[in-house]
Structures are given as structure tokens and as C-alpha cells.
Design a protein around this motif. Structure first.
Motif, PDB file in Angstrom:
ATOM      1  N   LYS A  30      61.400  49.041  25.515  1.00 28.09           N
ATOM      2  CA  LYS A  30      60.733  47.958  24.806  1.00 28.09           C
ATOM      3  C   LYS A  30      59.335  48.419  24.439  1.00 28.09           C
ATOM      4  O   LYS A  30      58.770  49.286  25.088  1.00 28.09           O
ATOM      5  CB  LYS A  30      60.620  46.724  25.701  1.00 28.09           C
ATOM      6  N   THR A  31      58.754  47.794  23.435  1.00 32.94           N
ATOM      7  CA  THR A  31      57.379  48.092  23.073  1.00 32.94           C
ATOM      8  C   THR A  31      56.455  47.207  23.895  1.00 32.94           C
ATOM      9  O   THR A  31      56.642  45.999  23.958  1.00 32.94           O
ATOM     10  CB  THR A  31      57.143  47.849  21.576  1.00 32.94           C
ATOM     11  N   PHE A  32      55.488  47.832  24.549  1.00 35.06           N
ATOM     12  CA  PHE A  32      54.504  47.126  25.357  1.00 35.06           C
ATOM     13  C   PHE A  32      53.118  47.337  24.769  1.00 35.06           C
ATOM     14  O   PHE A  32      52.776  48.445  24.355  1.00 35.06           O
ATOM     15  CB  PHE A  32      54.486  47.651  26.800  1.00 35.06           C
ATOM     16  N   ASP A  33      52.314  46.284  24.740  1.00 34.34           N
ATOM     17  CA  ASP A  33      50.889  46.379  24.460  1.00 34.34           C
ATOM     18  C   ASP A  33      50.198  46.200  25.804  1.00 34.34           C
ATOM     19  O   ASP A  33      50.299  45.139  26.416  1.00 34.34           O
ATOM     20  CB  ASP A  33      50.432  45.294  23.486  1.00 34.34           C
ATOM     21  N   ILE A  34      49.523  47.239  26.260  1.00 35.14           N
ATOM     22  CA  ILE A  34      49.003  47.255  27.615  1.00 35.14           C
ATOM     23  C   ILE A  34      47.491  47.445  27.614  1.00 35.14           C
ATOM     24  O   ILE A  34      46.968  48.317  26.918  1.00 35.14           O
ATOM     25  CB  ILE A  34      49.655  48.395  28.420  1.00 35.14           C
ATOM     26  N   SER A  35      46.820  46.632  28.408  1.00 32.96           N
ATOM     27  CA  SER A  35      45.407  46.840  28.676  1.00 32.96           C
ATOM     28  C   SER A  35      45.331  47.820  29.839  1.00 32.96           C
ATOM     29  O   SER A  35      45.913  47.584  30.894  1.00 32.96           O
ATOM     30  CB  SER A  35      44.738  45.516  29.048  1.00 32.96           C
ATOM     31  N   LEU A  36      44.628  48.916  29.633  1.00 31.23           N
ATOM     32  CA  LEU A  36      44.629  50.003  30.606  1.00 31.23           C
ATOM     33  C   LEU A  36      43.237  50.179  31.209  1.00 31.23           C
ATOM     34  O   LEU A  36      42.250  50.301  30.490  1.00 31.23           O
ATOM     35  CB  LEU A  36      45.049  51.297  29.897  1.00 31.23           C
ATOM     36  N   THR A  37      43.158  50.149  32.528  1.00 34.59           N
ATOM     37  CA  THR A  37      41.926  50.463  33.243  1.00 34.59           C
ATOM     38  C   THR A  37      42.268  51.480  34.311  1.00 34.59           C
ATOM     39  O   THR A  37      43.154  51.246  35.128  1.00 34.59           O
ATOM     40  CB  THR A  37      41.322  49.215  33.914  1.00 34.59           C
ATOM     41  N   ILE A  38      41.577  52.598  34.295  1.00 32.00           N
ATOM     42  CA  ILE A  38      41.767  53.612  35.322  1.00 32.00           C
ATOM     43  C   ILE A  38      40.429  53.798  36.008  1.00 32.00           C
ATOM     44  O   ILE A  38      39.456  54.248  35.395  1.00 32.00           O
ATOM     45  CB  ILE A  38      42.286  54.933  34.719  1.00 32.00           C
ATOM     46  N   ALA A  39      40.379  53.418  37.287  1.00 27.35           N
ATOM     47  CA  ALA A  39      39.132  53.450  38.039  1.00 27.35           C
ATOM     48  C   ALA A  39      39.403  53.874  39.479  1.00 27.35           C
ATOM     49  O   ALA A  39      40.527  53.746  39.974  1.00 27.35           O
ATOM     50  CB  ALA A  39      38.491  52.070  38.020  1.00 27.35           C
ATOM     51  N   ILE A  40      38.366  54.375  40.112  1.00 28.44           N
ATOM     52  CA  ILE A  40      38.414  54.720  41.531  1.00 28.44           C
ATOM     53  C   ILE A  40      37.334  53.891  42.213  1.00 28.44           C
ATOM     54  O   ILE A  40      36.160  54.025  41.872  1.00 28.44           O
ATOM     55  CB  ILE A  40      38.138  56.224  41.757  1.00 28.44           C
TER      56      ILE A  40
ATOM     57  N   GLN B  85      38.824  52.807  30.043  1.00 27.47           N
ATOM     58  CA  GLN B  85      39.223  51.461  29.618  1.00 27.47           C
ATOM     59  C   GLN B  85      39.890  51.583  28.253  1.00 27.47           C
ATOM     60  O   GLN B  85      39.437  52.355  27.418  1.00 27.47           O
ATOM     61  CB  GLN B  85      37.980  50.571  29.512  1.00 27.47           C
ATOM     62  N   GLY B  86      40.949  50.818  28.009  1.00 31.90           N
ATOM     63  CA  GLY B  86      41.567  50.890  26.693  1.00 31.90           C
ATOM     64  C   GLY B  86      42.753  49.968  26.502  1.00 31.90           C
ATOM     65  O   GLY B  86      43.131  49.210  27.390  1.00 31.90           O
ATOM     66  N   MET B  87      43.300  50.058  25.298  1.00 38.63           N
ATOM     67  CA  MET B  87      44.523  49.350  24.909  1.00 38.63           C
ATOM     68  C   MET B  87      45.509  50.396  24.418  1.00 38.63           C
ATOM     69  O   MET B  87      45.132  51.310  23.688  1.00 38.63           O
ATOM     70  CB  MET B  87      44.252  48.355  23.784  1.00 38.63           C
ATOM     71  N   VAL B  88      46.774  50.215  24.808  1.00 34.20           N
ATOM     72  CA  VAL B  88      47.812  51.180  24.458  1.00 34.20           C
ATOM     73  C   VAL B  88      49.055  50.434  24.004  1.00 34.20           C
ATOM     74  O   VAL B  88      49.447  49.446  24.622  1.00 34.20           O
ATOM     75  CB  VAL B  88      48.168  52.071  25.678  1.00 34.20           C
ATOM     76  N   ARG B  89      49.669  50.897  22.933  1.00 37.18           N
ATOM     77  CA  ARG B  89      50.978  50.383  22.516  1.00 37.18           C
ATOM     78  C   ARG B  89      51.955  51.546  22.598  1.00 37.18           C
ATOM     79  O   ARG B  89      51.774  52.570  21.965  1.00 37.18           O
ATOM     80  CB  ARG B  89      50.934  49.855  21.083  1.00 37.18           C
ATOM     81  N   LEU B  90      52.996  51.348  23.417  1.00 40.09           N
ATOM     82  CA  LEU B  90      54.013  52.386  23.559  1.00 40.09           C
ATOM     83  C   LEU B  90      55.334  51.787  23.985  1.00 40.09           C
ATOM     84  O   LEU B  90      55.415  50.618  24.332  1.00 40.09           O
ATOM     85  CB  LEU B  90      53.560  53.468  24.537  1.00 40.09           C
ATOM     86  N   LYS B  91      56.360  52.634  23.950  1.00 39.23           N
ATOM     87  CA  LYS B  91      57.694  52.198  24.364  1.00 39.23           C
ATOM     88  C   LYS B  91      57.990  52.767  25.741  1.00 39.23           C
ATOM     89  O   LYS B  91      57.753  53.927  26.008  1.00 39.23           O
ATOM     90  CB  LYS B  91      58.746  52.674  23.366  1.00 39.23           C
ATOM     91  N   THR B  92      58.516  51.905  26.592  1.00 37.32           N
ATOM     92  CA  THR B  92      58.933  52.311  27.928  1.00 37.32           C
ATOM     93  C   THR B  92      59.944  51.292  28.434  1.00 37.32           C
ATOM     94  O   THR B  92      60.029  50.188  27.895  1.00 37.32           O
ATOM     95  CB  THR B  92      57.728  52.431  28.891  1.00 37.32           C
TER      96      THR B  92
END
Length: 111
Positions: A30-40, A80-87
Motif C-alpha cells: 500500500k502507499t503510505f504517507d509517513i511523518s518521519l522523525t529519527i532521534a536519539i 525530520q521529514g515526510m515520506v511517501r512510499l509503498k510497503t
């Protein structure tokens, strides 16, 4: 004689491949629009992580907006970002991201 052996081998490989394909129950992507945060927590994210993500997402994503930024209160560097991809699931996506960043087996605690 070698042709007959090759044909038998190819036939066996094809049959084995078909059996394996039948065993796998593929989940439709499915196509997902994801808000992405990668932090430590309590640390800065290495800028190399950002570069690795950019290279991977150029290949993997349909659309991406990523930034390397600092948090307000403690000024900790994070992605920080927004990503649209299929998974097939966000869980699989999380595993992919950990693999790309090198955090699959020895990642920072809480990342």
C-alpha cells in the motif's frame, strides 16, 4: 545427454520456485504517507545517518522531504521529514530504516 540433464534441472528449479511462491502469502503493498522523525534521546544523530537516508530514499520513495534540524530546548540534531512510499506495513519499513542506518543490531538505545 547434457541437454536432457539441463532440462530436468530447469524443470526441478521451476517446480521448486512455484512451490515456494505458493507458500508465501504476499501482502499487497500500500502507499503510505509517513511523518518521519529519527532521534536519539539525549544525543545528536550523526549527519551520516541523514546522508544514508537520502541515498536510500532516492531509490525507495515516491516522494521525500527530509531535513536535518535541531530541537528547540536541548538543540539535539535529528532527522525530520515526510515520506511517501509503498510497503506492506510500517513495521517492515522500520526494519528497513534500521538496516539502512546501521542500527539493525547495535543501534543507540531509544533511537
Amino acid at each position: 545427454m547434457k541437454q536432457q540433464e539441463a532440462k530436468k534441472t530447469n524443470k526441478m528449479l521451476n517446480e521448486d520456485g512455484q512451490k515456494a511462491a505458493k507458500k508465501l502469502k504476499r501482502v499487497p503493498e500500500k502507499t503510505f504517507d509517513i511523518s518521519l522523525t529519527i532521534a536519539i534521546p539525549g544525543e545528536n544523530v550523526d549527519e551520516k545517518v541523514f546522508d544514508l537516508l537520502v541515498k536510500w530514499l532516492e531509490y525507495r520513495a515516491e516522494m521525500t522531504v527530509l531535513a536535518l534540524e535541531r530541537r528547540d530546548s536541548f538543540l539535539q540534531l535529528h532527522v525530520q521529514g515526510m515520506v511517501r512510499l509503498k510497503t506492506s506495513s510500517t513495521r517492515i519499513l522500520k526494519r528497513e530504516i534500521k538496516k539502512v542506518t546501521g542500527w539493525e543490531s547495535n543501534g543507540p538505545v531509544g533511537a
